[in-house]
Design a protein around this motif. Structure first.
Motif, PDB file in Angstrom:
ATOM      1  N   SER A   1       0.343  41.381  18.837  1.00 49.60           N
ATOM      2  CA  SER A   1      -1.014  42.026  18.112  1.00 49.60           C
ATOM      3  C   SER A   1      -2.004  42.730  18.707  1.00 49.60           C
ATOM      4  CB  SER A   1      -1.406  40.729  17.212  1.00 49.60           C
ATOM      5  OG  SER A   1      -2.062  39.978  18.186  1.00 49.60           O
ATOM      6  N   ALA A   2      -1.842  42.757  20.035  1.00 49.64           N
ATOM      7  CA  ALA A   2      -3.315  43.173  21.033  1.00 49.64           C
ATOM      8  C   ALA A   2      -2.686  43.833  22.216  1.00 49.64           C
ATOM      9  CB  ALA A   2      -4.051  42.220  20.950  1.00 49.64           C
ATOM     10  N   THR A   3      -3.452  44.782  22.664  1.00 49.77           N
ATOM     11  CA  THR A   3      -3.359  45.341  24.071  1.00 49.77           C
ATOM     12  C   THR A   3      -4.085  44.572  24.987  1.00 49.77           C
ATOM     13  OG1 THR A   3      -5.160  47.046  23.878  1.00 49.77           O
ATOM     14  CG2 THR A   3      -2.912  47.822  22.970  1.00 49.77           C
ATOM     15  N   VAL A   4      -3.977  44.986  26.379  1.00 44.24           N
ATOM     16  CA  VAL A   4      -5.074  44.390  27.292  1.00 44.24           C
ATOM     17  C   VAL A   4      -6.294  44.574  27.068  1.00 44.24           C
ATOM     18  CG1 VAL A   4      -4.544  45.964  28.951  1.00 44.24           C
ATOM     19  CG2 VAL A   4      -5.091  43.479  29.752  1.00 44.24           C
ATOM     20  N   VAL A   5      -6.577  45.930  26.508  1.00 42.57           N
ATOM     21  CA  VAL A   5      -7.960  46.153  26.387  1.00 42.57           C
ATOM     22  C   VAL A   5      -8.599  45.676  25.192  1.00 42.57           C
ATOM     23  CG1 VAL A   5      -9.512  48.401  25.705  1.00 42.57           C
ATOM     24  CG2 VAL A   5      -7.743  48.583  27.584  1.00 42.57           C
ATOM     25  N   GLU A   6      -7.935  45.402  24.220  1.00 39.33           N
ATOM     26  CA  GLU A   6      -8.408  44.768  23.168  1.00 39.33           C
ATOM     27  C   GLU A   6      -8.713  43.272  23.363  1.00 39.33           C
ATOM     28  OE1 GLU A   6      -5.969  47.376  19.467  1.00 39.33           O
ATOM     29  OE2 GLU A   6      -5.208  45.625  20.747  1.00 39.33           O
ATOM     30  N   LEU A   7      -7.783  42.653  24.001  1.00 42.29           N
ATOM     31  CA  LEU A   7      -8.002  41.313  24.471  1.00 42.29           C
ATOM     32  C   LEU A   7      -9.037  41.156  25.346  1.00 42.29           C
ATOM     33  CD1 LEU A   7      -4.334  40.071  25.452  1.00 42.29           C
ATOM     34  CD2 LEU A   7      -5.951  39.508  23.366  1.00 42.29           C
ATOM     35  N   LEU A   8      -9.293  42.003  26.528  1.00 46.21           N
ATOM     36  CA  LEU A   8     -10.457  41.753  27.132  1.00 46.21           C
ATOM     37  C   LEU A   8     -11.710  42.209  26.294  1.00 46.21           C
ATOM     38  CD1 LEU A   8     -11.545  41.673  30.078  1.00 46.21           C
ATOM     39  CD2 LEU A   8     -11.457  44.347  30.376  1.00 46.21           C
ATOM     40  N   ALA A   9     -11.611  43.206  25.481  1.00 46.78           N
ATOM     41  CA  ALA A   9     -12.923  43.699  24.773  1.00 46.78           C
ATOM     42  C   ALA A   9     -13.427  42.190  23.871  1.00 46.78           C
ATOM     43  CB  ALA A   9     -12.567  44.732  23.803  1.00 46.78           C
ATOM     44  N   GLU A  10     -12.525  41.601  23.517  1.00 46.97           N
ATOM     45  CA  GLU A  10     -12.678  40.196  22.848  1.00 46.97           C
ATOM     46  C   GLU A  10     -13.643  39.109  23.738  1.00 46.97           C
ATOM     47  OE1 GLU A  10     -12.740  39.313  19.431  1.00 46.97           O
ATOM     48  OE2 GLU A  10     -12.487  41.481  19.031  1.00 46.97           O
ATOM     49  N   ARG A  11     -13.180  39.344  24.959  1.00 46.76           N
ATOM     50  CA  ARG A  11     -13.684  38.405  25.979  1.00 46.76           C
ATOM     51  C   ARG A  11     -15.225  38.997  26.294  1.00 46.76           C
ATOM     52  NH1 ARG A  11     -11.834  33.420  26.950  1.00 46.76           N
ATOM     53  NH2 ARG A  11      -9.646  33.266  26.040  1.00 46.76           N
ATOM     54  N   VAL A  12     -15.468  40.212  26.283  1.00 46.97           N
ATOM     55  CA  VAL A  12     -16.791  40.662  26.393  1.00 46.97           C
ATOM     56  C   VAL A  12     -17.483  40.258  25.563  1.00 46.97           C
ATOM     57  CG1 VAL A  12     -17.947  43.011  26.548  1.00 46.97           C
ATOM     58  CG2 VAL A  12     -15.793  42.767  27.931  1.00 46.97           C
ATOM     59  N   LYS A  13     -17.147  40.021  24.541  1.00 46.56           N
ATOM     60  CA  LYS A  13     -17.969  39.538  23.205  1.00 46.56           C
ATOM     61  C   LYS A  13     -18.396  38.124  23.455  1.00 46.56           C
ATOM     62  CE  LYS A  13     -16.131  42.671  19.555  1.00 46.56           C
ATOM     63  NZ  LYS A  13     -15.377  42.323  18.158  1.00 46.56           N
ATOM     64  N   GLN A  14     -17.410  37.521  24.196  1.00 43.49           N
ATOM     65  CA  GLN A  14     -17.913  35.988  24.767  1.00 43.49           C
ATOM     66  C   GLN A  14     -19.189  36.004  25.151  1.00 43.49           C
ATOM     67  OE1 GLN A  14     -14.414  34.317  26.579  1.00 43.49           O
ATOM     68  NE2 GLN A  14     -15.795  32.434  27.449  1.00 43.49           N
ATOM     69  N   PHE A  15     -19.613  36.990  26.048  1.00 48.51           N
ATOM     70  CA  PHE A  15     -20.740  37.268  26.823  1.00 48.51           C
ATOM     71  C   PHE A  15     -21.811  37.853  26.248  1.00 48.51           C
ATOM     72  CE2 PHE A  15     -17.302  36.162  29.613  1.00 48.51           C
ATOM     73  CZ  PHE A  15     -17.864  35.172  30.613  1.00 48.51           C
ATOM     74  N   ASP A  16     -21.714  38.752  25.241  1.00 48.93           N
ATOM     75  CA  ASP A  16     -22.857  39.613  24.779  1.00 48.93           C
ATOM     76  C   ASP A  16     -22.780  39.834  23.247  1.00 48.93           C
ATOM     77  OD1 ASP A  16     -21.242  41.768  24.631  1.00 48.93           O
ATOM     78  OD2 ASP A  16     -22.692  42.842  26.041  1.00 48.93           O
ATOM     79  N   GLY A  17     -21.615  39.496  22.815  1.00 48.36           N
ATOM     80  CA  GLY A  17     -21.454  39.620  21.440  1.00 48.36           C
ATOM     81  C   GLY A  17     -21.177  40.973  20.874  1.00 48.36           C
ATOM     82  N   ARG A  18     -20.733  42.052  21.801  1.00 44.85           N
ATOM     83  CA  ARG A  18     -20.567  43.424  21.226  1.00 44.85           C
ATOM     84  C   ARG A  18     -19.188  44.112  21.875  1.00 44.85           C
ATOM     85  NH1 ARG A  18     -25.225  46.935  23.623  1.00 44.85           N
ATOM     86  NH2 ARG A  18     -25.231  45.258  25.364  1.00 44.85           N
ATOM     87  N   ALA A  19     -18.726  44.883  21.532  1.00 45.23           N
ATOM     88  CA  ALA A  19     -17.389  45.445  21.860  1.00 45.23           C
ATOM     89  C   ALA A  19     -17.959  46.601  22.713  1.00 45.23           C
ATOM     90  CB  ALA A  19     -16.686  46.323  20.938  1.00 45.23           C
ATOM     91  N   PRO A  20     -16.998  46.824  23.896  1.00 46.35           N
ATOM     92  CA  PRO A  20     -17.369  48.021  24.876  1.00 46.35           C
ATOM     93  C   PRO A  20     -17.471  49.295  24.176  1.00 46.35           C
ATOM     94  CG  PRO A  20     -15.201  46.873  25.189  1.00 46.35           C
ATOM     95  CD  PRO A  20     -15.609  46.394  24.018  1.00 46.35           C
ATOM     96  N   ASP A  21     -18.403  49.924  24.933  1.00 40.73           N
ATOM     97  CA  ASP A  21     -19.043  51.197  24.310  1.00 40.73           C
ATOM     98  C   ASP A  21     -17.967  52.444  24.072  1.00 40.73           C
ATOM     99  OD1 ASP A  21     -21.893  50.725  24.739  1.00 40.73           O
ATOM    100  OD2 ASP A  21     -21.112  50.344  26.750  1.00 40.73           O
ATOM    101  N   ARG A  22     -16.902  52.425  25.010  1.00 45.34           N
ATOM    102  CA  ARG A  22     -15.782  53.374  24.831  1.00 45.34           C
ATOM    103  C   ARG A  22     -14.439  52.921  25.366  1.00 45.34           C
ATOM    104  NH1 ARG A  22     -15.441  59.203  28.081  1.00 45.34           N
ATOM    105  NH2 ARG A  22     -14.177  60.252  26.732  1.00 45.34           N
ATOM    106  N   VAL A  23     -13.370  53.377  24.744  1.00 44.66           N
ATOM    107  CA  VAL A  23     -11.975  52.939  25.576  1.00 44.66           C
ATOM    108  C   VAL A  23     -11.189  54.285  25.699  1.00 44.66           C
ATOM    109  CG1 VAL A  23      -9.951  51.827  25.263  1.00 44.66           C
ATOM    110  CG2 VAL A  23     -11.880  50.771  24.366  1.00 44.66           C
ATOM    111  N   ILE A  24     -10.632  54.663  26.879  1.00 45.23           N
ATOM    112  CA  ILE A  24      -9.926  55.896  27.165  1.00 45.23           C
ATOM    113  C   ILE A  24      -8.489  55.244  27.313  1.00 45.23           C
ATOM    114  CG2 ILE A  24      -9.507  57.568  28.930  1.00 45.23           C
ATOM    115  CD1 ILE A  24     -12.459  57.883  29.428  1.00 45.23           C
ATOM    116  N   ASP A  25      -7.664  55.939  26.602  1.00 42.68           N
ATOM    117  CA  ASP A  25      -6.019  55.573  26.727  1.00 42.68           C
ATOM    118  C   ASP A  25      -5.366  56.603  27.861  1.00 42.68           C
ATOM    119  OD1 ASP A  25      -3.572  55.040  26.427  1.00 42.68           O
ATOM    120  OD2 ASP A  25      -3.404  55.523  24.206  1.00 42.68           O
ATOM    121  N   LEU A  26      -4.946  55.957  28.794  1.00 38.65           N
ATOM    122  CA  LEU A  26      -4.502  56.935  29.542  1.00 38.65           C
ATOM    123  C   LEU A  26      -3.011  57.442  29.235  1.00 38.65           C
ATOM    124  CD1 LEU A  26      -4.878  54.693  33.007  1.00 38.65           C
ATOM    125  CD2 LEU A  26      -5.827  56.839  32.595  1.00 38.65           C
TER     126      LEU A  26
END
Length: 660
Positions: A113-138
């Protein structure tokens, strides 16, 4: 962050710098310490946490002089572990420092159900409750096209120099190099970019400058962050290739327990030595995990107790096992406790106005005053905007100033009132508050009014106790006694947090033309850095105040941020709701301990510690918790603390629970 944790981070970074000293010398890495001098502002803004070295950007980016930039973070792997969690916390910290964060990765699904970026973004929310500002797909077509340009800029001779290629070198290294060059150079921010990497990427950074020269592209700053250490041995990093060396974020609780309890420590060989000489958290993989997954004040206490020999390593692990398991699972306090913040509509709105910053803002903030009028429920002619409420109050003092005139206010109160009165050569008179009720004494204020009082300042809610007096009582009891031409100035910057906010109507403001209500977007709207304050008053007096405002005084950025926030009712309701939950959480613990407090109508709380003052203050100071000592207002048994949200009060609640 406490001074003890800051010292610990500096010591850990120094150890990493020693470990990579030869590599740093060879590739020209510059060490970053909290006391480093002569740093570019953007690098100075990174000091004090996990970043231990840096390399400069090309002159075009370095010349911006900004202390904030777009930090790009490469995300790889298929299984998240403690290293990713550490990275997520760093991302949250970078955004606290004002940087934007771009995640870059290949969007290959790592789970169903998720990419590594999506999983990491959820963990970023663990610390400040917000998603990353931007994601670039290589894997995006435009990035692939850029990789072709990168490939044309790579020269085998230079790659051989950097990587030490031989006949046995795998061609996959070329693919890795192309990917890293795209990470460094693709679509950099005009205000500057920082590539966040680890020491293992230093060869890529050396090659980057050759590629950037061939592509005529600026090179970003490079910041090197330390990695989570190996849990099984001192020295070396945790690695997904050795699952025993780290904790996977998908590990079962019993597996987390086994790995954490079995982790190496910085303790002494024998318990007697530990008690006598203390342990060494600076070289302790176990403490690194505790510091990552515990609240800062709790980690500070652990480090202090370790160094003092007050706790043995086994006991320390048992005490913090629950925090570690909760942090790994992502369902601990850090996840559960949402944070307040600026409306999510603000960054997008501000970004939209950035391309037009070469043009001046509106000469007069007419649109913003109209939006505030809609928000308050009055007409635009009754609103005047200034550079923060401080400027509005200064205009009022200036407007009311005359020979021998004075200002009347309650004591204690916000010190700024007296300072602004003195600035405008007004005498400043004070009336003692009702010390029992911790609120304005309206009868005493009425009795103290004299013919030379040009203004009375009343903070609703009170800036020390957060207790409100009804506006109707103020108008009925005090206002009739005001001298002709005097103004009743209501400082209502916390107004949105009131259980019963002031009800202002166009008719009321015109009928009671002595009334001036000062408000702000700094508090409930979380726009302190934008400095937008306003007064609501009669149209005639608003006109008089506008004469003090310089043309073009409100920047396009501040006005845009203000309008976006005013239009986001949902964000405002969320901020107020989280503040009330924080109030309920903290006061429940105070009630349990029979500790008194004022009934707050703001986002702070005045607490009466009574005869337990010394005991509780010693505990709070030991844990590095912030508070205002009531002694500054001649309230020696009291402290004032921020409420803000549950995450803000959680460390205080935990400290109070340790009292008994």
């Amino acid at each position: 962050m406490s001074a003890l944790l800051a010292e610990w981070h500096a010591a850990r970074n120094s150890l990493v710098a020693d470990e990579h000293a030869e590599r740093a010398r060879r590739f020209g890495l510059r060490l970053l310490a909290p006391d480093s001098e002569g740093l570019p502002p953007v690098i100075d803004n990174l000091a004090g946490r996990t970043i231990w070295a840096w390399q400069p950007a090309s002159p075009a980016l370095a010349a911006t002089g900004d202390d904030r930039a777009d930090v790009r973070v490469g995300v790889a792997g298929s299984r998240l572990h403690l290293g990713h969690l550490s990275l997520a916390r760093d991302v949250a910290w970078l955004r606290e420092k004002g940087h934007s964060v771009t995640l870059i990765s290949r969007q290959t699904r790592t789970t169903a159900s998720a990419t590594v970026v999506e999983l990491l973004a959820e963990r970023v929310k663990q610390f400040d409750g917000r998603a990353p500002d931007r994601v670039i797909d290589l894997d995006a077509a435009e990035v692939r096209a850029f990789e072709d340009d990168v490939l044309s800029g790579l020269v085998l001779r230079r790659m051989r120099q950097v990587y030490g290629w031989s006949d046995d070198t795998r061609l996959s290294l070329l693919r890795d190099a192309v990917t890293m060059m795209s990470f460094f150079l693709y679509e950099q921010s005009p205000r500057g970019s920082i590539a966040l990497v680890d020491a293992g990427q230093v060869t890529h950074t050396a090659l980057m400058r050759t590629v950037s020269d061939r592509l005529a592209a600026p090179t970003p700053y490079v910041a090197y962050r330390r990695l989570v250490p190996n849990l099984r041995r001192r020295g070396g990093r945790a690695s997904i290739n050795d699952p025993a060396s780290t904790i996977l974020l998908t590990d079962r609780p019993d597996t987390v327990r086994e790995k954490f309890i079995g982790a190496v420590t910085g303790g002494r060989a024998r318990a007697e030595e530990q008690r006598q000489y203390g342990g060494n958290p600076n070289d302790c993989p176990t403490f690194e995990v505790i510091e990552l997954l515990s609240a800062p004040e709790r980690a500070t206490a652990v480090a202090r107790r370790c160094r003092a020999g007050e706790v043995l390593c086994g006991q320390c692990k048992i005490e913090h096992l629950d925090d570690v398991i909760a942090g790994v699972r992502g369902d601990g306090r850090q996840v559960a406790l949402a944070r307040v913040g600026t409306s999510s509509a603000v960054p997008k709105a501000v970004a939209g106005v950035v391309p037009s910053l070469h043009r001046p803002p509106s000469r007069e903030p007419v649109d913003l005053e109209a939006e505030i009028a809609r928000y308050v429920g009055v007409v635009p002619e009754q609103v005047v905007v200034g550079h923060g409420t401080t400027e509005i109050l200064d205009w009022i003092m200036c407007e009311q100033a005359s020979a021998g005139a004075a200002v009347l206010a309650t004591a204690p109160t916000f010190e700024l009132y007296g300072q602004l009165a003195a600035r405008n050569e007004l005498r400043y008179d004070e009336v003692a508050w009702d010390g029992g009720a911790l609120r304005h004494d309206l009868a005493a204020l009425r009795a103290a009014l004299k013919n030379d009082h040009a203004a009375m300042v009343v903070d609703i809610p009170h800036t020390i106790s957060a207790i409100s007096v009804p506006l109707s009582d103020l108008l009925a009891v005090v206002a009739p006694q005001l001298p002709s031409g005097a103004k009743l100035v209501i400082d209502n910057v916390y107004g949105e947090f009131m259980a019963h906010p002031l009800s202002l109507t166009p008719r009321l403001l015109e009928e009671r033309d002595e009334l001036v209500v000062c408000r702000s977007l700094s508090k409930a709207h979380c726009l302190l850095g934008a400095r937008v304050g306003y007064a609501v008053t009669s149209a005639g007096y608003a006109d008089r105040l506008r004469r003090h405002r310089l043309p073009y005084a409100v920047s396009a950025l501040a006005a845009t941020a203000a309008r976006a926030s005013l239009g986001d009712d949902r964000s405002l309701r969320r901020t107020i709701g989280l503040n009330r939950r924080a109030y309920a959480t903290l006061t429940a613990e105070l009630d349990r301990l029979y500790i008194g407090y004022a009934r707050s109508d703001a986002n702070f709380l005045l607490i009466d510690l009574g005869d337990r003052r010394d005991q509780i203050l010693a505990l709070l100071r030991a844990r590095g918790l912030r508070f205002r000592d009531g002694a500054r207002w001649q309230l020696p048994s009291m402290i004032q603390v921020h409420l803000i949200d549950e995450a803000t009060v959680a460390p205080l609640v935990r400290a109070l629970r340790d009292l008994c």
